[in-house]
Design an enzyme around this catalytic site. Structure first.
Site, mmCIF file in Angstrom:
data_model
loop_
_atom_site.group_PDB
_atom_site.id
_atom_site.type_symbol
_atom_site.label_atom_id
_atom_site.label_comp_id
_atom_site.label_asym_id
_atom_site.label_seq_id
_atom_site.Cartn_x
_atom_site.Cartn_y
_atom_site.Cartn_z
ATOM 1 N N GLU B 229 -10.068 -107.199 -7.279
ATOM 2 C CA GLU B 229 -9.903 -107.195 -8.732
ATOM 3 C C GLU B 229 -11.316 -107.070 -9.265
ATOM 4 O OE1 GLU B 229 -10.611 -108.505 -11.912
ATOM 5 O OE2 GLU B 229 -9.362 -110.316 -11.864
ATOM 6 N N CYS B 266 -12.814 -111.438 -16.838
ATOM 7 C CA CYS B 266 -12.466 -110.043 -16.565
ATOM 8 C C CYS B 266 -11.553 -109.492 -17.645
ATOM 9 C CB CYS B 266 -11.822 -109.902 -15.194
ATOM 10 S SG CYS B 266 -10.502 -111.075 -14.936
#
Lengths: 485, 485
Positions: B229, B266
């Site tokens: 990720e 994120c």
């Protein structure tokens, strides 16, 4: 067939991108209709396609190519059923919950969307079922992805003709232009694989070929999922009890399985593990000797097989049970059966622990369970692993099962790995080198998952949600709501 | 914390391999018990862990680290629920059927098995929830995979202490030795990633770091699934109607979201797309100016942020709405807000279309829908995409949704992407560079799927089938039998 000019690739991908936009708005029921229409058209064109396939691949029309035609048509219809069923959408709804234990939860809903244009590298050994209108194409179209097929050079005329049948069936059924196209040539294939608008790729073929394409897919500035189905040894373990109870039948079944279709199946049993002193040599030799000469798919594959067999039979400790001369002038092949003691195999497995595509197999004679385990522990993972055993041996087999499970995506009991069925429960995959994506299957209903990706919608108004996630459940889908199925 | 000596890696992986064998034989209910026991132990050690985290990461205890502790405990319990639910096993049974349309069908049954030892590279920005006892660890343990965590150097003491709590909780709950271990140091991590007995890896972090590890995983002789990720811009589109209806509120919400946790998420909204003439400059400046100084996780991240911001604000056409001097001697940061016209962004997006980790964001002013579409069409895919709009604008938004869906794994309506909830429907993922595996989620119940692979059993005697597939359904699982749910 001339190679597709590289400047055409951009145009073909651009058409697929436009089609992808339209496809993303279609319903599963619409796409099911396209697949059914395509199945019907392939069926109607069957005589012509089978004749072309026979000419280009040397595969016999009966039962082989007729069976493959039925399989091809069945696959398209299976995915129409998957679409009608709707579970593939994985519709999941969590309503807003102010008392959610980790803190107030917004309304969140998850389903899947098509990935976008998919590139399919077709296989040589299933000119219908794993080629232009084959399994990967059916799964990707079902998912709502446009497909660009890189044709296999082994059957170019068949590929072109199948493409025409498929494209006109899709157009008549109402699929958008650009939903399907075909390209020819190695460089056209790798150019398309590098194209930024290709979102996933699937491949069936050899380990070196698949690895090279996998590496290209991963080296892209934006890597994409690459589903390669590469190679498999498909070991078959036979216990002492099974030898005693039905040794002759096992010898026959094994000879039939490893020579089926001239051994040109990814599920060919390449290793037969027999207990030392099995006493089946003569039955095996007789069963293999009774197999008629068979032509291989094409000269390149025949040449690879000749090299493979000649290296195999020179390995230390090898006994040649059946080892016909492979006369280079000869177009037909008789099968080869070799044998080796487990201790020799364990001493130098570099060559023996590798798939040899064609009608050859190796018997490994193991002396006791420890030696059997040692052989299995070191094997490359593959697509299948098989056990032949008796009911009285369940406890012994139970201790082997964890080992076999680590080795393969499909385990068989008292059967043969060739002749894979297609259904909801089928799994055709496994850890590398069986495939490059062990989380998926390349055959059966679940193969559609390779071309879908999940998306969640948070706090969206009902009117803007995809139908699968609207509160009223207009498609009557099976859904999970607030954690409950 | 000293780097783990490389010669220790073999021993640690060997222990994980032994544990994997034992884990594969455990029931979901057993593993649920381990996760619940671990959750309780983490909760009990909360004060100590939060204090360590605060010291090593500069994150405030309230509400941030206390909230993260709750999240960490919640995650472990969520996966216990996933195990109790049983659908994750995807149990599917097709009985033998002599009249199956493609030819007689054997009995075939499919479920999933744990992949084996998993390597987890932990994140810097969630020292509890995405670290040693974090989400990847919980998902992999739930799947039945031993976990080796490569500790993040940003919080070594916390990592070591969490490891001890986790290992003793697992041992007390009855998990086999070797189920969990931790390693330290970059080279230890890459050595483990190359180890042939590691079967999958997960990573949360930067694009360059994740890509380097992804490349290592794929270059192995036997590549393994790598779930990275990596990064995300998280664009937020605001319509003219939304500006008019609640411009002030949007300015406040945006400032709060992109500066939350010093922008070290994120899901930080890195782009805000506003219509030209929005008139919100002063509200935005005021809202951002009201955000207090915040320390960043560590010096390396602070240095990266300084460089990132200084490059961003030198781009052609940039207006500095809020642009504090980032004094290198200063440990606290005030947020930066820049603005650019869409035409300038489109002219040179190399730098602007890239995540800048930290409390900075860029407003793009678009002149009409065509320009908005042009900006969105060229954006890098990411984890989220958000729309702020009014009910009267549904039809306009509807035409944007296909574009946004291609861009992201989660779409939000009139909200902010930070503060992701965990539930059955959550999706945290997306096409590269959001993740290296867009078919999966790294958060929420479905994250368990990353560590499972399907296996089919063909014609197996009931006594040798996994419990999930036995005819009597001893675990009372939801199953698909002969195509019917």
């Amino acid at each position: 067939m001339a190679d597709t000019p590289l400047e055409r690739i951009d145009e073909i991908v651009a058409a697929a991108v436009r089609a992808a936009e339209a496809l993303a708005e279609t319903t599963p029921a619409q796409r099911a209709g396209w697949l059914e229409a395509t199945a019907e058209r392939i069926e109607r064109a069957g005589d012509e396609l089978v004749a072309l396939a026979a000419r280009e691949t040397h595969l016999p029309e009966q039962p082989r190519l007729r069976g493959e035609l039925a399989r091809t048509v069945f696959q398209l219809r299976l995915f129409a059923e998957v679409l009608a069923d709707g579970e593939f959408l994985r519709a999941t709804i969590d309503h807003a919950d102010p008392s959610w234990p980790m803190g107030p939860r917004p309304d969140i809903r998850r389903s899947v969307v098509p990935m976008g244009p998919v590139l399919v590298f077709t296989a040589s050994n299933f000119p219908l079922a794993l080629s232009v209108a084959g399994h990967d194409t059916a799964a990707a179209l079902a998912a709502g992805c446009p497909v660009i097929v890189k044709a296999h050079p082994g059957h170019p005329e068949l590929s072109a003709r199948t493409r025409d049948v498929l494209v006109s069936a899709l157009a008549e059924a109402g699929a958008p232009e650009g939903t399907f196209e075909i390209i020819y040539g190695v460089e056209a294939g790798t150019t398309a694989l590098r194209h930024p608008d290709i979102r996933a790729a699937a491949f069936t073929g050899s380990v070196p070929g698949g690895r090279a394409l996998f590496d290209i897919a991963n080296a892209r500035p934006r890597p994409i999922p690459f589903y390669g189905e590469l190679g498999s040894l498909n070991p078959v373990v036979v216990t002492a009890g099974a030898v005693e109870a039905r040794g002759e039948q096992i010898a026959q079944g094994f000879a039939g399985s490893f020579t089926l279709g001239a051994g040109q199946f990814c599920t060919k049993p390449g290793l037969l593990l027999l207990p030392v002193g099995h006493g089946l040599e003569q039955q095996l030799v007789n069963a293999v000797a009774a197999v008629p000469e068979q032509r291989m798919l094409n000269d390149r594959i025949a040449a690879g097989y000749r090299t493979g067999v000649s290296v195999l039979r020179e390995q230390a400790g090898i006994t040649r049970l059946v080892s016909p001369d492979a006369d280079p002038a000869d177009t037909g092949f008789r099968p080869t059966l070799l044998s080796v003691r487990a201790r020799d195999f364990l001493g130098d497995r570099e060559v023996l622990d590798r798939e040899c595509f064609g009608p050859a197999s190796v018997i490994i004679e193991y002396d006791g369970e420890d030696e059997l385990r040692a052989v299995l522990e070191g094997l490359e993972p593959g697509l299948t692993a098989t056990v032949h055993a008796e009911e009285s041996e369940y406890e012994q087999v139970r201790t082997l099962l964890p080992l076999l499970t680590r080795l393969a995506g499909r385990l068989l009991w008292n059967g043969w790995p060739t002749g894979i069925t297609l259904s909801w429960a089928q799994q055709h995959g496994g850890p590398y080198p069986a495939t490059t994506a062990p989380q998926f299957t390349s055959m059966g209903a679940a193969a559609i998952e390779r071309f879908l990706r999940p998306v969640a919608w948070q706090d969206f108004p009902d009117a803007l949600l995809p139908a699968a996630l609207r509160e009223a459940n207009p498609w009557q889908l099976p859904r999970r709501v607030d954690g409950k199925r």
